[in-house]
Design an enzyme around this catalytic site. Structure first.
Site, PDB file in Angstrom:
ATOM      1  N   ARG A  36      31.139  39.733  30.188  1.00  0.00           N
ATOM      2  CA  ARG A  36      30.218  40.455  31.079  1.00  0.00           C
ATOM      3  C   ARG A  36      28.883  39.713  31.054  1.00  0.00           C
ATOM      4  O   ARG A  36      28.413  39.291  29.989  1.00  0.00           O
ATOM      5  CB  ARG A  36      29.971  41.921  30.624  1.00  0.00           C
ATOM      6  CG  ARG A  36      31.098  42.890  30.886  1.00  0.00           C
ATOM      7  CD  ARG A  36      31.400  43.105  32.379  1.00  0.00           C
ATOM      8  NE  ARG A  36      32.527  44.013  32.589  1.00  0.00           N
ATOM      9  CZ  ARG A  36      33.782  43.627  32.840  1.00  0.00           C
ATOM     10  NH1 ARG A  36      34.080  42.353  32.927  1.00  0.00           N
ATOM     11  NH2 ARG A  36      34.735  44.527  33.020  1.00  0.00           N
TER      12      ARG A  36
ATOM     13  N   GLU B  86      19.194  35.543  38.393  1.00  0.00           N
ATOM     14  CA  GLU B  86      18.398  34.555  37.644  1.00  0.00           C
ATOM     15  C   GLU B  86      19.121  33.229  37.429  1.00  0.00           C
ATOM     16  O   GLU B  86      18.476  32.210  37.201  1.00  0.00           O
ATOM     17  CB  GLU B  86      18.021  35.088  36.246  1.00  0.00           C
ATOM     18  CG  GLU B  86      17.543  36.500  36.149  1.00  0.00           C
ATOM     19  CD  GLU B  86      18.687  37.496  35.975  1.00  0.00           C
ATOM     20  OE1 GLU B  86      19.231  37.919  37.011  1.00  0.00           O
ATOM     21  OE2 GLU B  86      19.019  37.851  34.832  1.00  0.00           O
TER      22      GLU B  86
ATOM     23  N   HIS C 266      33.553  36.547  39.370  1.00  0.00           N
ATOM     24  CA  HIS C 266      34.379  37.515  38.628  1.00  0.00           C
ATOM     25  C   HIS C 266      35.858  37.381  39.006  1.00  0.00           C
ATOM     26  O   HIS C 266      36.495  38.357  39.439  1.00  0.00           O
ATOM     27  CB  HIS C 266      33.867  38.943  38.875  1.00  0.00           C
ATOM     28  CG  HIS C 266      34.415  39.946  37.890  1.00  0.00           C
ATOM     29  ND1 HIS C 266      34.150  41.284  37.966  1.00  0.00           N
ATOM     30  CD2 HIS C 266      35.224  39.812  36.807  1.00  0.00           C
ATOM     31  CE1 HIS C 266      34.771  41.931  36.983  1.00  0.00           C
ATOM     32  NE2 HIS C 266      35.431  41.045  36.260  1.00  0.00           N
TER      33      HIS C 266
HETATM   34  N1  LIG Z   1      36.351  38.207  33.670  1.00  0.00           N
HETATM   35  C1  LIG Z   1      37.251  39.151  33.833  1.00  0.00           C
HETATM   36  O1  LIG Z   1      37.806  39.312  34.918  1.00  0.00           O
HETATM   37  C2  LIG Z   1      37.620  40.020  32.696  1.00  0.00           C
HETATM   38  C3  LIG Z   1      36.712  40.336  31.713  1.00  0.00           C
HETATM   39  N2  LIG Z   1      37.068  41.135  30.682  1.00  0.00           N
HETATM   40  C4  LIG Z   1      36.048  41.452  29.665  1.00  0.00           C
HETATM   41  O2  LIG Z   1      36.514  41.003  28.406  1.00  0.00           O
HETATM   42  C5  LIG Z   1      36.315  42.030  27.437  1.00  0.00           C
HETATM   43  C6  LIG Z   1      37.334  41.881  26.330  1.00  0.00           C
HETATM   44  O3  LIG Z   1      38.615  42.138  26.853  1.00  0.00           O
HETATM   45  P1  LIG Z   1      39.890  42.266  25.884  1.00  0.00           P
HETATM   46  O4  LIG Z   1      40.000  41.093  24.992  1.00  0.00           O
HETATM   47  O5  LIG Z   1      41.045  42.616  26.753  1.00  0.00           O
HETATM   48  O6  LIG Z   1      39.459  43.541  25.018  1.00  0.00           O
HETATM   49  P2  LIG Z   1      39.919  43.952  23.557  1.00  0.00           P
HETATM   50  O7  LIG Z   1      39.455  45.342  23.359  1.00  0.00           O
HETATM   51  O8  LIG Z   1      41.345  43.639  23.353  1.00  0.00           O
HETATM   52  O9  LIG Z   1      39.066  42.985  22.601  1.00  0.00           O
HETATM   53  C7  LIG Z   1      37.719  43.116  22.339  1.00  0.00           C
HETATM   54  C8  LIG Z   1      37.476  42.601  20.939  1.00  0.00           C
HETATM   55  O10 LIG Z   1      36.079  42.540  20.710  1.00  0.00           O
HETATM   56  C9  LIG Z   1      35.860  42.904  19.364  1.00  0.00           C
HETATM   57  N3  LIG Z   1      34.470  43.302  19.198  1.00  0.00           N
HETATM   58  C10 LIG Z   1      33.872  44.457  19.583  1.00  0.00           C
HETATM   59  N4  LIG Z   1      32.575  44.416  19.257  1.00  0.00           N
HETATM   60  C11 LIG Z   1      32.339  43.224  18.659  1.00  0.00           C
HETATM   61  C12 LIG Z   1      31.204  42.607  18.103  1.00  0.00           C
HETATM   62  N5  LIG Z   1      30.019  43.237  18.089  1.00  0.00           N
HETATM   63  N6  LIG Z   1      31.321  41.357  17.581  1.00  0.00           N
HETATM   64  C13 LIG Z   1      32.511  40.716  17.590  1.00  0.00           C
HETATM   65  N7  LIG Z   1      33.640  41.268  18.080  1.00  0.00           N
HETATM   66  C14 LIG Z   1      33.552  42.500  18.615  1.00  0.00           C
HETATM   67  C15 LIG Z   1      36.858  44.030  19.108  1.00  0.00           C
HETATM   68  O11 LIG Z   1      37.113  44.200  17.717  1.00  0.00           O
HETATM   69  C16 LIG Z   1      38.074  43.528  19.849  1.00  0.00           C
HETATM   70  O12 LIG Z   1      38.931  42.781  18.990  1.00  0.00           O
HETATM   71  C17 LIG Z   1      36.419  43.320  28.247  1.00  0.00           C
HETATM   72  O13 LIG Z   1      35.748  44.387  27.606  1.00  0.00           O
HETATM   73  C18 LIG Z   1      35.798  42.945  29.557  1.00  0.00           C
HETATM   74  O14 LIG Z   1      34.391  43.186  29.520  1.00  0.00           O
HETATM   75  C19 LIG Z   1      38.344  41.607  30.527  1.00  0.00           C
HETATM   76  C20 LIG Z   1      39.289  41.322  31.461  1.00  0.00           C
HETATM   77  C21 LIG Z   1      38.991  40.562  32.672  1.00  0.00           C
HETATM   78  O1  LIG Z   2      39.485  44.017  33.288  1.00  0.00           O
HETATM   79  C1  LIG Z   2      38.279  43.741  33.291  1.00  0.00           C
HETATM   80  O2  LIG Z   2      37.482  44.093  32.409  1.00  0.00           O
HETATM   81  C2  LIG Z   2      37.733  42.936  34.375  1.00  0.00           C
HETATM   82  O3  LIG Z   2      36.604  42.519  34.310  1.00  0.00           O
HETATM   83  C3  LIG Z   2      38.558  42.698  35.577  1.00  0.00           C
HETATM   84  O4  LIG Z   2      37.825  43.188  36.669  1.00  0.00           O
HETATM   85  P1  LIG Z   2      38.553  43.349  38.103  1.00  0.00           P
HETATM   86  O5  LIG Z   2      39.652  44.320  37.887  1.00  0.00           O
HETATM   87  O6  LIG Z   2      39.046  41.998  38.475  1.00  0.00           O
HETATM   88  O7  LIG Z   2      37.477  43.850  39.002  1.00  0.00           O
END
Ligand SMILES: NC(=O)C1=CN([C@@H]2O[C@H](COP(=O)(O)OP(=O)(O)OC[C@H]3O[C@@H](n4cnc5c(N)ncnc54)[C@H](O)[C@@H]3O)[C@@H](O)[C@H]2O)C=CC1
Ligand SMILES: O=C(O)C(=O)COP(=O)(O)O
Length: 388
Positions: free
Chosen positions: A228, A257, A269
């Site tokens: 994010r 920015e 994204h």
């Molecule tokens: N660019 C995109 O389209 C996407 C972005 N995302 C972002 O990626 C993030 C992570 O996704 P996942 O890996 O599926 O989630 P997840 O919940 O499987 O993994 C998140 C990890 O972060 C760790 N964590 C939490 N707070 C922390 C901290 N302060 N320091 C270090 N580690 C910490 C947790 O222990 C967990 O292992 C989502 O919350 C979302 O914001 C997710 C999917 C798509």
């Molecule tokens: O799963 C997430 O956290 C994502 O950021 C994916 O976002 P989207 O479903 O592609 O708008």
């Protein structure tokens, strides 16, 4: 029938997965459930009849989760369903940060004519790059995405170091033994050529990478952010880019920015925008809604506990309440007053909230409805659903 309102581009196969005996979709009726992706719900008033929000994806920072909890609205997500797509996006990020493919392609497309092959050969020296093999990658957050990135980068010849103070058992099973885990962020930052962040955006992780963290990094390091935009402090980042401390920033999040800077590569994204991930997420989200509306069972919720019990009597009451003492006592006393036997009672809690599920040996729906309304009057009970 319950109405589902969909937001964003939800894969058709997921919408089709919704149980047709339970749901209508996007008819404009009052919605009992939302099926969403990145739609920002913070400024939207959640209607009183809303019972569930299913996020076809991982991040729930676009949803007012605290408000939903307080109102007994279950928020679901789809853990891991788009992780592979994001892993591949991060690999793309690593490669475009180190090779000149984006500017080189833009340049060669401006050329034409029979001499274009010669022009390409002459100009390519301006776009030479470096390799990722042998370089060190630091990963913050070893969840569904972080682990996949770790294993993939390792198999491409990178040395990988990970940091996650809350690492899960699931991760421990999946992560390659070649990945070094460190216990402090400082230890990770000081040694990596590339840093990639995969943690949720919350009030605690806002500005996770700021001037203090960047100062600890190697000169000329590259930062990738497919989690994010708000996790990185843009002011600190831009000054580190201007001084040459950070060589490149690759991000999936457009923010005012950081636009139009040579050392910043921005994608709109796109991390989860693959056919496979969109389908996986939509199907998983639809299945959680089917289960929840049909049986009251909760799977993959971020604000209420998982609860799974086969229904043992004609009517089931599902009470959502605050996780405070004597709730179970009050609930069972109330049912006992009606002289009804409880065929099954399950209570699960998650942080400040709990769910109590009761299967009642009572065939008269009006009696069960009476118990429902009496339960709703108990202090700390937020919502009660009647199933059956
Ligand atoms: N660019 C995109 O389209 C996407 C972005 N995302 C972002 O990626 C993030 C992570 O996704 P996942 O890996 O599926 O989630 P997840 O919940 O499987 O993994 C998140 C990890 O972060 C760790 N964590 C939490 N707070 C922390 C901290 N302060 N320091 C270090 N580690 C910490 C947790 O222990 C967990 O292992 C989502 O919350 C979302 O914001 C997710 C999917 C798509
Ligand atoms: O799963 C997430 O956290 C994502 O950021 C994916 O976002 P989207 O479903 O592609 O708008």
């Amino acid at each position: 029938m319950y109405e589902v309102k969909s937001y964003n581009n939800i894969a058709k196969v997921g919408l089709e997965q919704l149980d047709k005996n339970l749901f209508t979709v996007d008819t404009g009726a009052e919605a009992s459930a939302y099926l969403i992706r990145s739609e920002n719900l913070h400024d939207v008033e959640l209607p009183s009849h809303l019972k569930a929000i299913a996020r076809a994806g991982a991040g729930v920072n676009n949803i007012p989760v605290d408000e939903a909890s307080e109102r007994g609205i279950v928020v679901f997500n789809t853990p891991g369903a788009n992780a592979n797509a994001v892993k591949e996006a991060v690999l793309t990020g690593l490669l475009v940060a180190t090779r000149g493919y984006i500017p080189a392609s833009a340049w060669i497309q401006t050329q034409a004519g029979s001499e274009v092959g010669k022009t390409a050969e002459k100009g390519k020296k301006n776009y030479a790059g470096t390799e990722i093999s042998g370089k060190r990658l630091g990963i913050i957050g070893l969840g569904a995405i972080g682990v996949m990135v770790a294993n993939a980068a390792n198999s491409l010849g990178m040395e990988v170091v990970g940091f996650d103070p809350f690492v899960s058992v699931d991760t421990a099973w999946k992560i390659s033994r070649a990945i070094k885990r460190v216990n402090s962020l400082e230890e990770l930052l000081a040694q990596v050529d590339f840093l990639t962040i995969h943690v949720p955006f919350t009030s605690e992780t806002k500005g996770y990478i700021s001037s203090e963290q960047i100062a600890q990094m190697k000169d000329g390091a590259v930062i990738l952010n497919f989690a994010r935009g708000e996790l990185v402090d843009n002011t600190a980042l831009l000054s580190a880019i201007d001084s040459g401390k950070i060589a490149k920033y690759v991000t999936d999040f457009a923010m005012e920015e950081i636009m139009n800077k040579e050392q910043v590569i921005v994608f709109p994204h796109l991390g989860a925008s693959t056919e496979e991930a969109e389908e996986n997420c939509a199907v998983m989200a639809a299945e959680t809604l089917n289960l929840y509306f049909k049986t009251g069972e909760i799977r993959n919720s971020v604000n209420f506990p998982s609860i799974s019990v086969h229904q043992k009597a004609p009517y089931r009451l599902v009470a959502f309440h605050r996780n405070v003492p004597n709730m179970l006592g009050q609930i069972s006393t109330l049912v006992a007053k009606h002289d009804i036997n409880i065929a099954e009672l399950v209570n699960r809690s998650k942080e400040d909230y709990a769910v109590t599920m009761l299967d009642l040996e009572e065939g008269d729906r009006t009696v069960v409805e009476q118990i429902k309304s009496e339960l709703e009057a108990i202090e700390h009970i937020i919502r009660v659903r009647l199933i059956g």
